[in-house]
Design a protein around this motif. Sequence first.
Motif, PDB file in Angstrom:
ATOM      1  N   ALA A 197       0.735  -1.165  -0.092  1.00  0.00           N
ATOM      2  CA  ALA A 197       0.145  -0.008   0.183  1.00  0.00           C
ATOM      3  C   ALA A 197       0.915   1.163   0.024  1.00  0.00           C
ATOM      4  O   ALA A 197       1.757   1.472   0.875  1.00  0.00           O
ATOM      5  CB  ALA A 197      -0.704   0.060   1.203  1.00  0.00           C
ATOM      6  N   SER A 198       0.735   1.952  -0.880  1.00  0.00           N
ATOM      7  CA  SER A 198       1.711   3.245  -1.115  1.00  0.00           C
ATOM      8  C   SER A 198       0.738   4.510  -1.120  1.00  0.00           C
ATOM      9  O   SER A 198      -0.126   4.628  -1.829  1.00  0.00           O
ATOM     10  CB  SER A 198       2.231   3.488  -2.402  1.00  0.00           C
ATOM     11  N   SER A 199       1.135   5.333  -0.069  1.00  0.00           N
ATOM     12  CA  SER A 199       0.167   6.452   0.016  1.00  0.00           C
ATOM     13  C   SER A 199       0.655   7.664  -1.007  1.00  0.00           C
ATOM     14  O   SER A 199      -0.203   8.307  -1.443  1.00  0.00           O
ATOM     15  CB  SER A 199       0.409   7.297   1.330  1.00  0.00           C
ATOM     16  N   HIS A 200       1.891   7.566  -1.495  1.00  0.00           N
ATOM     17  CA  HIS A 200       2.518   8.464  -2.808  1.00  0.00           C
ATOM     18  C   HIS A 200       1.435   8.086  -3.743  1.00  0.00           C
ATOM     19  O   HIS A 200       0.926   8.962  -4.493  1.00  0.00           O
ATOM     20  CB  HIS A 200       3.587   8.166  -2.751  1.00  0.00           C
ATOM     21  N   ILE A 205      -0.907  -2.624  -4.711  1.00  0.00           N
ATOM     22  CA  ILE A 205      -0.711  -3.703  -5.590  1.00  0.00           C
ATOM     23  C   ILE A 205      -0.497  -4.905  -5.102  1.00  0.00           C
ATOM     24  O   ILE A 205      -0.010  -5.158  -3.860  1.00  0.00           O
ATOM     25  CB  ILE A 205       0.751  -3.154  -6.518  1.00  0.00           C
ATOM     26  N   ILE A 206      -0.749  -6.075  -5.600  1.00  0.00           N
ATOM     27  CA  ILE A 206      -0.447  -7.206  -5.387  1.00  0.00           C
ATOM     28  C   ILE A 206       0.391  -7.966  -6.263  1.00  0.00           C
ATOM     29  O   ILE A 206       0.576  -7.841  -7.373  1.00  0.00           O
ATOM     30  CB  ILE A 206      -1.799  -8.061  -5.446  1.00  0.00           C
ATOM     31  N   GLU A 215      -3.828  -4.652  -9.074  1.00  0.00           N
ATOM     32  CA  GLU A 215      -3.714  -3.116  -8.200  1.00  0.00           C
ATOM     33  C   GLU A 215      -5.159  -2.587  -8.112  1.00  0.00           C
ATOM     34  O   GLU A 215      -5.937  -2.899  -8.931  1.00  0.00           O
ATOM     35  CB  GLU A 215      -2.910  -2.102  -9.054  1.00  0.00           C
ATOM     36  N   GLY A 216      -5.293  -1.774  -6.934  1.00  0.00           N
ATOM     37  CA  GLY A 216      -6.693  -1.333  -6.859  1.00  0.00           C
ATOM     38  C   GLY A 216      -6.445  -0.027  -6.018  1.00  0.00           C
ATOM     39  O   GLY A 216      -5.361   0.271  -5.548  1.00  0.00           O
ATOM     40  N   PRO A 217      -7.510   0.668  -5.664  1.00  0.00           N
ATOM     41  CA  PRO A 217      -7.379   1.908  -5.002  1.00  0.00           C
ATOM     42  C   PRO A 217      -7.054   1.895  -3.429  1.00  0.00           C
ATOM     43  O   PRO A 217      -7.544   0.795  -2.878  1.00  0.00           O
ATOM     44  CB  PRO A 217      -8.850   2.532  -5.068  1.00  0.00           C
ATOM     45  N   LEU A 218      -6.498   2.796  -2.974  1.00  0.00           N
ATOM     46  CA  LEU A 218      -5.969   2.743  -1.742  1.00  0.00           C
ATOM     47  C   LEU A 218      -6.806   3.886  -1.024  1.00  0.00           C
ATOM     48  O   LEU A 218      -6.875   5.012  -1.390  1.00  0.00           O
ATOM     49  CB  LEU A 218      -4.766   3.113  -1.210  1.00  0.00           C
ATOM     50  N   ILE A 219      -7.737   3.453   0.217  1.00  0.00           N
ATOM     51  CA  ILE A 219      -8.523   4.509   0.825  1.00  0.00           C
ATOM     52  C   ILE A 219      -8.030   4.523   2.202  1.00  0.00           C
ATOM     53  O   ILE A 219      -7.975   3.540   2.975  1.00  0.00           O
ATOM     54  CB  ILE A 219     -10.181   4.046   0.698  1.00  0.00           C
ATOM     55  N   TRP A 220      -7.753   5.522   2.610  1.00  0.00           N
ATOM     56  CA  TRP A 220      -7.144   5.677   3.907  1.00  0.00           C
ATOM     57  C   TRP A 220      -7.216   7.322   4.525  1.00  0.00           C
ATOM     58  O   TRP A 220      -7.864   8.289   3.826  1.00  0.00           O
ATOM     59  CB  TRP A 220      -5.632   5.577   3.972  1.00  0.00           C
ATOM     60  N   ALA A 268     -14.868  -4.194  -5.136  1.00  0.00           N
ATOM     61  CA  ALA A 268     -14.260  -4.890  -6.220  1.00  0.00           C
ATOM     62  C   ALA A 268     -12.682  -5.383  -5.690  1.00  0.00           C
ATOM     63  O   ALA A 268     -12.589  -6.636  -6.038  1.00  0.00           O
ATOM     64  CB  ALA A 268     -14.480  -4.192  -7.421  1.00  0.00           C
ATOM     65  N   PHE A 269     -11.913  -4.480  -5.274  1.00  0.00           N
ATOM     66  CA  PHE A 269     -10.554  -5.140  -4.873  1.00  0.00           C
ATOM     67  C   PHE A 269     -10.332  -5.797  -3.727  1.00  0.00           C
ATOM     68  O   PHE A 269      -9.564  -6.748  -3.625  1.00  0.00           O
ATOM     69  CB  PHE A 269      -9.679  -3.834  -5.077  1.00  0.00           C
TER      70      PHE A 269
END
Length: 304
Positions: A197-200, A205-206, A215-220, A268-269
């Motif tokens: 998980a990359s905040s940048h 990604i897997i 790969e999918g979106p990071l929500i944080w 979905a991810f």
Amino acid sequence: MLAGPLAGQHVYKEINALQPGEYTWHPERQPEGSVSIVVSLDEQRVHVYRNGVRIAVSTCSSGKPGHETPTGVFVVLQKDRNHRSSTYNNAPMPNMNRLTWDGIALHAGNLPGYPASHGCVRLPLKFSERLFEVTHLGTPVIIAASGSSPASAVHPGFILGDYSEGEFERVLATLEPRKRPSDWALDDAYPITSMIASSHEERIIILENDRQVAEGPLIWDGRPLGPHVYVLHGPDDGLRGMQWQAITYDGTVAQADHDLTRVGTDHAFRQVIAHHSHPGMIFVFTDLPLHPENRSGRDFVIMS
């Protein structure tokens, strides 16, 4: 001429009293579970954890000035019990656990009591033999400026999903067939699975072996993720969630439960993550971009 590997001695001492070549080994403290390794450069110690319980500590010798051992997150890419260096005069490197394809590894070697290698982490011979037996391809190795004890975290749902009774039971039924053998080859039916998980990049990604598969979106929450590593151990029936072991690689202490629950993704991810997950997989947090300087080719490396 390069000095040969030091045999080493199993002793019963406090960690800070260990002399060069000495180590402790107590697998009976935690007979089963996923293994992770933390190399503490300032201590010149290698800590071995199984299911979050420290089972062994050894003295080591890391990279000397000008050839410093890189810090970050690695996984074991190759194992060779009788390896010899193709770079340094065919020097013996017994019980080699390779961390990068350009020459960083854990192996038996000379231990003068200070950093003296060309970047590898040298170990006592007897300790390296025992370590070789409990590692496998994909075992996470965190090389840190200073040591960090793992903390246990139980996520209320599976990976990044919202908790539901049906979800827990469904995933529980799929984890058992995906448990890994003691070792496996890169190209067989048991891929090494890792998530980053990359905040940048604002994405997750897997990786399977050396290839990105999804790969999918990071929500944080928008704050820095920090340099954390989570190793998936499996279900916690009592708390009805998945148990993770959390380790940092910058010498700070992870807020294990809080940090893991700060991240999420879309529905979905989550389904993709569930399909690829297995006990022993690792989940890396980073605030760095995911470009070749940080992870390239068949190296799984998140450089700090």
